[in-house]
Scaffold this motif. Structure first.
Motif, PDB file in Angstrom:
ATOM      1  N   GLY A   1      24.440  46.231  36.468  1.00 57.59           N
ATOM      2  CA  GLY A   1      24.787  46.763  35.211  1.00 57.59           C
ATOM      3  C   GLY A   1      25.569  45.963  34.382  1.00 57.59           C
ATOM      4  O   GLY A   1      26.078  46.674  33.394  1.00 57.59           O
ATOM      5  N   ILE A   2      25.834  44.935  34.603  1.00 54.42           N
ATOM      6  CA  ILE A   2      26.549  43.912  33.563  1.00 54.42           C
ATOM      7  C   ILE A   2      25.693  43.780  32.320  1.00 54.42           C
ATOM      8  O   ILE A   2      26.393  43.645  31.101  1.00 54.42           O
ATOM      9  N   SER A   3      24.506  43.548  32.280  1.00 56.98           N
ATOM     10  CA  SER A   3      23.771  43.445  31.345  1.00 56.98           C
ATOM     11  C   SER A   3      23.867  44.619  30.073  1.00 56.98           C
ATOM     12  O   SER A   3      24.155  44.470  28.913  1.00 56.98           O
ATOM     13  N   LYS A   4      23.942  45.911  30.772  1.00 56.55           N
ATOM     14  CA  LYS A   4      23.957  47.019  29.914  1.00 56.55           C
ATOM     15  C   LYS A   4      25.379  47.122  29.373  1.00 56.55           C
ATOM     16  O   LYS A   4      25.479  47.629  28.390  1.00 56.55           O
ATOM     17  N   MET A   5      26.270  46.682  30.193  1.00 56.39           N
ATOM     18  CA  MET A   5      27.890  46.619  29.615  1.00 56.39           C
ATOM     19  C   MET A   5      27.705  45.926  28.406  1.00 56.39           C
ATOM     20  O   MET A   5      28.781  46.205  27.452  1.00 56.39           O
TER      21      MET A   5
ATOM     22  N   THR B   1      22.743  41.912  18.545  1.00 54.16           N
ATOM     23  CA  THR B   1      22.069  40.887  19.181  1.00 54.16           C
ATOM     24  C   THR B   1      22.803  39.575  19.534  1.00 54.16           C
ATOM     25  O   THR B   1      23.068  38.975  20.764  1.00 54.16           O
ATOM     26  N   ALA B   2      23.547  39.085  18.433  1.00 52.15           N
ATOM     27  CA  ALA B   2      24.506  37.955  18.537  1.00 52.15           C
ATOM     28  C   ALA B   2      25.694  38.251  19.355  1.00 52.15           C
ATOM     29  O   ALA B   2      26.021  37.301  20.167  1.00 52.15           O
ATOM     30  N   VAL B   3      26.335  39.334  19.542  1.00 54.57           N
ATOM     31  CA  VAL B   3      27.507  39.629  20.264  1.00 54.57           C
ATOM     32  C   VAL B   3      26.895  39.573  21.459  1.00 54.57           C
ATOM     33  O   VAL B   3      27.719  39.295  22.432  1.00 54.57           O
TER      34      VAL B   3
ATOM     35  N   LEU C   1      12.129  37.548  19.066  1.00 52.88           N
ATOM     36  CA  LEU C   1      11.567  38.256  20.394  1.00 52.88           C
ATOM     37  C   LEU C   1      11.560  39.489  20.415  1.00 52.88           C
ATOM     38  O   LEU C   1      10.633  40.479  20.479  1.00 52.88           O
ATOM     39  N   TYR C   2      12.965  40.003  20.244  1.00 52.05           N
ATOM     40  CA  TYR C   2      13.039  41.457  20.687  1.00 52.05           C
ATOM     41  C   TYR C   2      12.831  42.411  19.336  1.00 52.05           C
ATOM     42  O   TYR C   2      12.526  43.501  19.457  1.00 52.05           O
ATOM     43  N   ALA C   3      12.850  41.613  17.989  1.00 55.24           N
ATOM     44  CA  ALA C   3      12.185  42.429  16.992  1.00 55.24           C
ATOM     45  C   ALA C   3      10.695  42.662  17.163  1.00 55.24           C
ATOM     46  O   ALA C   3      10.378  43.569  16.987  1.00 55.24           O
TER      47      ALA C   3
ATOM     48  N   SER D   1      14.925  46.917  24.770  1.00 57.03           N
ATOM     49  CA  SER D   1      16.258  46.946  24.691  1.00 57.03           C
ATOM     50  C   SER D   1      16.706  45.433  25.174  1.00 57.03           C
ATOM     51  O   SER D   1      16.380  45.124  26.040  1.00 57.03           O
ATOM     52  N   ILE D   2      17.812  45.313  24.194  1.00 58.98           N
ATOM     53  CA  ILE D   2      18.296  43.836  24.418  1.00 58.98           C
ATOM     54  C   ILE D   2      18.832  43.579  26.018  1.00 58.98           C
ATOM     55  O   ILE D   2      18.831  42.476  26.384  1.00 58.98           O
ATOM     56  N   SER D   3      19.289  44.385  26.541  1.00 64.24           N
ATOM     57  CA  SER D   3      19.738  44.426  28.039  1.00 64.24           C
ATOM     58  C   SER D   3      18.597  43.939  28.894  1.00 64.24           C
ATOM     59  O   SER D   3      18.981  43.653  30.100  1.00 64.24           O
TER      60      SER D   3
END
Length: 409
Positions: A84-88, A104-106, A165-167, A322-324
């Motif tokens: 769950g680190i990516s979700k965090m 996305t940058a953060v 990519l995520y857009a 989702s970016i996660s």
């Protein structure tokens, strides 16, 4: 349940590491075939006893680090996902701003920092062993400067890639891989165009070749090969390494012929001309364009496979747009790259052998070619005849045994 999967992954990695250690240190055979004993390909004829000992030891360590570092990267992606680190990271990004690009940058900054810290031990070990065996001449401060430069260059490039990519994933859902592939084509060409003049100078100083007599010989060779070139560049690599290299980089008006100063210091003019004829062989036979075409084709197949597998796994996630889900994308990408490396390495070895043949035809100097490969072997403490798995997964050039044997025969 998450912790169980994490522990299983760690246990599988440790087991794999032990298996690779046994293969490389006890089972793999890198001995020279009996029929080549005493020939120009036999390292005992051009390396000292100490060099032979160091070469064997360093090769095993370097190969082990390679086979451990690749699945170590996979382990990082898996743990970031399953724990769950990516979700965090995604939640942290959402707390900073509502603007998707800033989120996305953060997210990507925290993810890149975690990846850098997790993989840092392997990079440091590689540097330390390279220094201990006399390959690297760089101190820790210089090496760390390059590592941090790498971090920010990769962050800038990959942030642009990830944002687009995520857009596309949000806009096209299941068919995002097709516009992503189409956009990758001009992006790849653009990166190859700016590499010599924007990215490479961040790491080293490039300047026109000081030896004008040698430059005239190289340019005459280029003219004979019908290669448009006005200058040959020199790069000060001796402050970082004892290894030797020369290459032709870039495309169009930004293409460059580059020689490391270590090569200039260790080789005579005839050997350098053989090296340059080899590099010109790549240009004449249009290997760079075949390489771009092959890369674009593999990118199409790879993105299609990634999309299918991410859609299948996405049922158990909050959604692939989702970016996660980025660690999953990178995990699948890395596995596919590793799985395809035997094929890409084989194609590269074929092109390198063609360039070797071109160099012989251009210079009519087989002797200098053999001496060049012997010098390269000594400078890099290279294995002349590496184990099969090492050759398949690591070697994008023919082995020194194959290269010297081709010249002799």
């Amino acid at each position: 349940m998450k912790m169980k999967w994490a522990l299983r992954a760690i246990a599988a990695y440790i087991l794999f590491g032990l298996l690779m250690y046994w293969y490389l240190f006890y089972y793999a055979d890198a001995a020279l075939p009996a029929q080549y004993k005493g020939t120009a390909a036999d390292p005992a004829t051009f390396m000292s006893g100490r060099q032979l000992f160091l070469s064997e030891a360093y090769a095993k360590i370097r190969n082990l680090l390679f086979f451990l570092s690749v699945p170590y990267e996979w382990l990082f992606y898996f743990l970031v996902l399953v724990l769950g680190i990516s979700k965090m990271f995604e939640q942290w990004a959402a707390a900073v701003s509502r603007i998707r690009l800033i989120q996305t940058a953060v997210y990507f900054f925290w993810f890149s920092l975690a990846s850098f810290l997790f993989t840092f031990p392997f990079g440091y070990l590689s540097h330390r062993f390279s220094k201990a065996y006399g390959i690297s001449t760089q101190d820790f401060a210089g090496w760390m400067k390059d590592e941090l430069t790498d971090f920010w260059v990769n962050f800038a490039i990959m942030f642009a890639v990830v944002a687009v990519l995520y857009a596309l994933m949000k806009k096209f859902r299941r068919k995002w891989w097709l516009p992503a592939w189409l956009l990758s084509i001009p992006f790849t060409v653009f990166m190859m165009f700016i590499q010599p003049v924007v990215i490479d100078p961040l790491y080293n100083d490039f300047y026109p070749l000081k030896d004008k007599a040698l430059e005239a010989k190289i340019l005459a060779l280029a003219e004979k090969a019908q290669i448009p070139a006005d200058h040959v560049y020199e790069v000060n690599m001796s402050e970082k390494t004892n290894a030797l290299n020369a290459y032709v980089t870039g495309i169009g008006s930004n293409s460059r012929i580059v020689l490391w100063d270590t090569t200039l210091n260790r080789m005579d003019d005839k050997e350098i001309l053989f090296v340059m004829a080899h590099e010109m062989g790549h240009y004449v036979e249009k290997h760079i364009y075949f390489g771009i075409a092959g890369y674009i084709l593999m990118m199409l197949i790879g993105l299609w496979l990634i999309a299918r597998w991410m859609n299948a796994v996405g049922r158990w996630m909050s959604g692939i747009s989702s970016i996660s889900s980025l660690p999953l994308f990178l995990l699948i990408s890395s596995v596919l790259l590793f799985a395809s490396s035997p094929l890409t390495n084989w194609a590269s070895r074929y092109q390198e052998m063609r360039a070797d043949r071109y160099a012989v035809q251009m210079t009519h100097d087989k002797k200098s070619g053999v001496e060049t490969f012997q010098i390269l072997t000594k400078a890099g403490l290279s294995e002349v005849n590496p184990p099969l798995l090492v050759k398949i997964f690591r070697y994008d050039h023919p082995t020194m045994l194959e290269r010297i044997r081709m010249l002799e025969e």
